[in-house]
Design an enzyme around this catalytic site. Sequence first.
Site, mmCIF file in Angstrom:
data_model
loop_
_atom_site.group_PDB
_atom_site.id
_atom_site.type_symbol
_atom_site.label_atom_id
_atom_site.label_comp_id
_atom_site.label_asym_id
_atom_site.label_seq_id
_atom_site.Cartn_x
_atom_site.Cartn_y
_atom_site.Cartn_z
ATOM 1 N N GLY A 136 0.712 -1.193 -0.091
ATOM 2 C CA GLY A 136 0.075 -0.075 -0.072
ATOM 3 C C GLY A 136 0.918 1.512 -0.022
ATOM 4 C CB SER A 137 3.893 2.280 -1.447
ATOM 5 O OG SER A 137 3.808 2.161 -2.912
ATOM 6 N NE ARG A 190 -12.142 -12.600 -12.894
ATOM 7 C CZ ARG A 190 -11.431 -12.440 -14.254
ATOM 8 N NH1 ARG A 190 -12.054 -11.387 -15.050
ATOM 9 N NH2 ARG A 190 -10.351 -13.093 -14.617
ATOM 10 C CG MET A 224 -1.896 -7.798 -6.749
ATOM 11 S SD MET A 224 -1.513 -6.879 -8.340
ATOM 12 C CE MET A 224 -0.713 -8.214 -9.355
ATOM 13 N NE ARG A 225 -11.429 -11.573 -7.310
ATOM 14 C CZ ARG A 225 -11.640 -12.933 -7.109
ATOM 15 N NH1 ARG A 225 -10.640 -13.666 -6.518
ATOM 16 N NH2 ARG A 225 -12.749 -13.543 -7.273
ATOM 17 C CG ASN A 247 -4.702 0.419 -12.044
ATOM 18 O OD1 ASN A 247 -4.337 0.203 -10.698
ATOM 19 N ND2 ASN A 247 -4.106 -0.185 -12.777
ATOM 20 C CG HIS A 305 0.733 -0.032 -15.611
ATOM 21 N ND1 HIS A 305 0.924 -1.258 -15.057
ATOM 22 C CD2 HIS A 305 1.667 -0.004 -16.722
ATOM 23 C CE1 HIS A 305 1.685 -1.958 -15.914
ATOM 24 N NE2 HIS A 305 2.012 -1.083 -16.943
ATOM 25 C CG ASP A 316 -2.060 -2.668 -16.855
ATOM 26 O OD1 ASP A 316 -2.378 -2.151 -15.678
ATOM 27 O OD2 ASP A 316 -1.139 -3.558 -17.039
ATOM 28 C CD GLU A 350 4.139 3.480 -9.615
ATOM 29 O OE1 GLU A 350 3.051 3.288 -8.544
ATOM 30 O OE2 GLU A 350 4.999 2.907 -9.748
#
Length: 217
Positions: A13-14, A67, A92-93, A109, A111, A147, A176
């Site tokens: 969680g950075s 899902r 990661m889902r 998101n 990337h 992505d 980021e």
Amino acid sequence: MKRRVAILISGRGSNMAALIEAASASDFPAEIVVVISNRADAGGLERAKAGGIPTVVIESKPFGKDRAAFEAVLQAALDQHGVELICLGGFMRLFTAEFVQRWFGRMLNIHPSLLPSFPGLDPQGQALRAGVKISGATVHFVIPETDAGPILMQGAVAVADDDTAETLAERILKVEHRIYPDALRLLASGRARLEGDICKKSANANPDGTLISPTAG
């Protein structure tokens, strides 16, 4: 009125921490109301608790490939906390197209590459193998394709000849942490809008900014 934001994590969680810190400012247009993890051992959970943010764990493993069932529980948690915007921070889902559509234009998101270049795994390694001279990070709206989605903000770093995937990743991570809060600020304040597949901003914070690498001097 501040927009209510959930951060979804799976690990340390950075980027979550950067968002929480930015949102602590009185003039930030959003508040982090919950951090949700699909892993009980995610390191970011303790960091969130230390920042006074409520946390929820919804283990995804028991749902297997279902899902939709996982997302039903997730949506219930989002509804419970009155969430308006979602930020993915190393979550990661994969989502179903239905869930993504429900949150289209409201889920971000980040990337570690200058999308659309180098999506997927090992983007820093991909960049080095391609021999690019500039890399960076991209904040984008989430769509069903991985992505992809309209780009909200990007930040760039120069690639050094002696870079490894690890050293490049370290420098990109600093970018980021800078652009994710700025991107959320734009979205939450209503200064970003979607026109089809393109995201446009009402004001350009750095109209003359350029980055050229390597320099000829």
